[in-house]
Design a protein around this motif. Structure first.
Motif, PDB file in Angstrom:
ATOM      1  N   GLY A   1       0.783  -1.358  -0.091  1.00  0.00           N
ATOM      2  CA  GLY A   1       0.097   0.306   0.209  1.00  0.00           C
ATOM      3  C   GLY A   1       0.325   1.356   0.364  1.00  0.00           C
ATOM      4  O   GLY A   1       0.919   1.950   0.748  1.00  0.00           O
ATOM      5  N   GLY A   2       1.580   1.701  -1.478  1.00  0.00           N
ATOM      6  CA  GLY A   2       2.559   2.243  -1.522  1.00  0.00           C
ATOM      7  C   GLY A   2       1.365   3.748  -0.936  1.00  0.00           C
ATOM      8  O   GLY A   2       0.399   3.366  -1.704  1.00  0.00           O
ATOM      9  N   SER A   3       2.278   4.975  -0.389  1.00  0.00           N
ATOM     10  CA  SER A   3       1.629   5.762  -0.167  1.00  0.00           C
ATOM     11  C   SER A   3       1.711   6.654  -1.337  1.00  0.00           C
ATOM     12  O   SER A   3       2.692   6.705  -1.966  1.00  0.00           O
ATOM     13  N   LEU A   4       0.330   8.111  -1.649  1.00  0.00           N
ATOM     14  CA  LEU A   4       0.147   8.382  -2.150  1.00  0.00           C
ATOM     15  C   LEU A   4       1.199   9.211  -2.838  1.00  0.00           C
ATOM     16  O   LEU A   4       1.945   9.548  -3.793  1.00  0.00           O
ATOM     17  N   ARG A   5       2.045  10.084  -1.496  1.00  0.00           N
ATOM     18  CA  ARG A   5       2.733  10.976  -1.793  1.00  0.00           C
ATOM     19  C   ARG A   5       4.449  10.086  -2.398  1.00  0.00           C
ATOM     20  O   ARG A   5       5.147  10.737  -2.671  1.00  0.00           O
ATOM     21  N   ARG A   6       4.636   9.043  -2.028  1.00  0.00           N
ATOM     22  CA  ARG A   6       6.009   8.469  -2.022  1.00  0.00           C
ATOM     23  C   ARG A   6       6.147   7.942  -3.980  1.00  0.00           C
ATOM     24  O   ARG A   6       6.319   8.141  -4.391  1.00  0.00           O
ATOM     25  N   THR A   7       4.336   7.838  -4.206  1.00  0.00           N
ATOM     26  CA  THR A   7       3.872   6.986  -5.212  1.00  0.00           C
ATOM     27  C   THR A   7       4.256   8.314  -6.414  1.00  0.00           C
ATOM     28  O   THR A   7       5.329   8.345  -7.193  1.00  0.00           O
ATOM     29  N   VAL A   8       3.444   9.728  -6.410  1.00  0.00           N
ATOM     30  CA  VAL A   8       4.035  10.890  -6.918  1.00  0.00           C
ATOM     31  C   VAL A   8       5.499  11.010  -6.744  1.00  0.00           C
ATOM     32  O   VAL A   8       6.049  11.367  -8.259  1.00  0.00           O
ATOM     33  N   LEU A   9       6.194  11.490  -5.556  1.00  0.00           N
ATOM     34  CA  LEU A   9       7.427  11.285  -6.070  1.00  0.00           C
ATOM     35  C   LEU A   9       8.768  10.602  -6.912  1.00  0.00           C
ATOM     36  O   LEU A   9       9.201  10.667  -7.713  1.00  0.00           O
ATOM     37  N   ALA A  10       8.025   8.690  -6.618  1.00  0.00           N
ATOM     38  CA  ALA A  10       8.667   8.140  -7.387  1.00  0.00           C
ATOM     39  C   ALA A  10       8.872   8.669  -9.353  1.00  0.00           C
ATOM     40  O   ALA A  10       9.524   8.457  -9.613  1.00  0.00           O
ATOM     41  N   CYS A  11       7.523   8.772  -9.497  1.00  0.00           N
ATOM     42  CA  CYS A  11       6.960   8.958 -10.518  1.00  0.00           C
ATOM     43  C   CYS A  11       7.214  10.196 -11.407  1.00  0.00           C
ATOM     44  O   CYS A  11       8.488  10.267 -12.599  1.00  0.00           O
ATOM     45  N   LEU A  12       7.702  10.909 -10.398  1.00  0.00           N
ATOM     46  CA  LEU A  12       8.023  12.653 -10.623  1.00  0.00           C
ATOM     47  C   LEU A  12       9.434  12.374 -11.255  1.00  0.00           C
ATOM     48  O   LEU A  12      10.461  12.421 -11.897  1.00  0.00           O
ATOM     49  N   ALA A  13      10.553  11.361 -10.496  1.00  0.00           N
ATOM     50  CA  ALA A  13      12.267  11.514 -10.828  1.00  0.00           C
ATOM     51  C   ALA A  13      12.396  10.589 -11.970  1.00  0.00           C
ATOM     52  O   ALA A  13      13.273  10.803 -12.618  1.00  0.00           O
ATOM     53  N   ILE A  14      11.409   9.191 -11.963  1.00  0.00           N
ATOM     54  CA  ILE A  14      11.514   8.809 -12.789  1.00  0.00           C
ATOM     55  C   ILE A  14      11.485   9.514 -14.558  1.00  0.00           C
ATOM     56  O   ILE A  14      11.913   9.265 -15.666  1.00  0.00           O
ATOM     57  N   THR A  15      10.283  10.393 -14.148  1.00  0.00           N
ATOM     58  CA  THR A  15       9.556  10.857 -15.107  1.00  0.00           C
ATOM     59  C   THR A  15      10.584  12.213 -15.582  1.00  0.00           C
ATOM     60  O   THR A  15      11.470  12.210 -16.875  1.00  0.00           O
ATOM     61  N   TRP A  16      12.032  13.265 -14.311  1.00  0.00           N
ATOM     62  CA  TRP A  16      11.874  14.348 -14.477  1.00  0.00           C
ATOM     63  C   TRP A  16      13.699  14.015 -14.201  1.00  0.00           C
ATOM     64  O   TRP A  16      14.656  15.133 -14.995  1.00  0.00           O
ATOM     65  N   LEU A  17      14.000  12.466 -14.339  1.00  0.00           N
ATOM     66  CA  LEU A  17      15.461  12.013 -13.800  1.00  0.00           C
ATOM     67  C   LEU A  17      16.040  11.486 -15.077  1.00  0.00           C
ATOM     68  O   LEU A  17      17.430  11.026 -14.545  1.00  0.00           O
ATOM     69  N   ASN A  18      15.508  11.347 -16.556  1.00  0.00           N
ATOM     70  CA  ASN A  18      16.132  10.925 -17.648  1.00  0.00           C
ATOM     71  C   ASN A  18      16.229  12.424 -18.140  1.00  0.00           C
ATOM     72  O   ASN A  18      15.252  12.408 -19.270  1.00  0.00           O
ATOM     73  N   PRO A  19      17.356  12.211 -19.223  1.00  0.00           N
ATOM     74  CA  PRO A  19      17.574  12.703 -20.281  1.00  0.00           C
ATOM     75  C   PRO A  19      16.911  12.736 -21.348  1.00  0.00           C
ATOM     76  O   PRO A  19      17.109  13.594 -22.196  1.00  0.00           O
ATOM     77  N   HIS A  20      17.171  11.322 -22.090  1.00  0.00           N
ATOM     78  CA  HIS A  20      15.701  10.556 -22.820  1.00  0.00           C
ATOM     79  C   HIS A  20      14.397  11.657 -23.004  1.00  0.00           C
ATOM     80  O   HIS A  20      14.162  12.026 -23.685  1.00  0.00           O
TER      81      HIS A  20
END
Length: 204
Positions: A104-123
Motif C-alpha cells: 500500500g505505497g502512499s500517494l506521496r511516495r508514488t508521486v515522488l517516484a513517478c516524478l523522479a523517473i520522469t524528470w531524471l531521465n535526460p532522454h
C-alpha cells in the motif's frame, strides 16, 4: 490540420511505446491498482508539457546545455540504480506483493517516484523536447500546434492504456511467483537503462 495531428500521434507513440522506466513503473502501478490516475496524469501531462516547450523553442536551448543534461544524467543513473535495488528486494520477498495484499505505497511516495523517473531521465528532454520539437516545428504554423495536440493525446492515451489495461493481468499476478518475475524484469530494465546512461552517454 489532420495531417500534422496524425504525425504528432505517430511520432509520440513511436517514442513512448518502447519498454522503459516510465512504462515499467506505470505497468506495475496498474497491476497493483495503486494511484493509477495520478501516475497516468503525471506521465501524460509531462510529455504534453515538454512537447509544447520543444515546439515553442526551449528544446533548442536544452540541446545546447550539456552541463545541465550531464547533471540530470547522473542523477537519473543514481535513481534508477536505487529503484532497481528496491525492485530486486521486492522480488526476493514476493509474498508481500500478492495483488490486493500489497504494502500500500502512499500517494506521496508514488508521486515522488513517478516524478523522479520522469524528470531524471535526460532522454525525456532529448526525445520529447528536442526531437518532437524539431518534428513539430517542421509542420509550420499552425500545423505545429496540431502536432503538439496529437503528441499529447498519444501520450495520455498510451499511459492510460497500460495503467488501466494492466488490471486485466491482476488474476495472473495473484501468486507470489508472478510478482517475483515482474519485479525481476523491472529491476533488470532499470539496470539496463542506468548502464546505458552511465556508459553510453545521453545519446545512448
Amino acid at each position: 490540420m489532420i495531417l500534422p495531428f496524425l504525425v504528432g500521434i505517430g511520432s509520440g507513440l513511436s517514442l513512448i511505446m518502447a519498454i522503459g522506466a516510465q512504462n515499467a513503473f506505470v505497468l506495475r502501478q496498474g497491476i497493483r491498482r495503486e494511484h493509477v490516475l495520478p501516475v497516468v496524469l503525471i506521465c501524460g501531462l509531462t510529455d504534453a508539457l515538454l512537447e509544447l516547450a520543444g515546439v515553442a523553442g526551449i528544446g533548442f536551448v536544452v540541446e545546447r546545455a550539456p552541463l545541465v543534461l550531464e547533471i540530470v544524467r547522473w542523477g537519473g543513473v543514481l535513481f534508477l540504480l536505487w529503484y532497481a535495488w528496491t525492485a530486486f528486494q521486492r522480488a526476493r520477498r514476493p509474498e508481500v506483493l500478492v495483488a490486493g495484499e500489497g504494502s500500500g505505497g502512499s500517494l506521496r511516495r508514488t508521486v515522488l517516484a513517478c516524478l523522479a523517473i520522469t524528470w531524471l531521465n535526460p532522454h525525456v528532454y532529448l526525445d520529447t523536447m528536442v526531437l518532437m520539437g524539431s518534428i513539430g516545428n517542421a509542420q509550420g504554423d499552425p500545423g505545429k500546434w496540431w502536432f503538439v495536440a496529437g503528441g499529447a493525446l498519444a501520450s495520455i492515451v498510451w499511459f492510460a492504456l497500460i495503467g488501466y489495461g494492466a488490471r486485466a493481468l491482476t488474476r495472473f499476478f495473484a501468486t507470489p511467483k508472478s510478482w517475483r518475475i515482474l519485479d525481476g524484469v523491472v529491476a533488470v530494465t532499470m539496470l539496463v537503462i542506468a548502464a546505458r546512461l552511465a556508459f553510453g552517454g545521453i545519446g545512448a
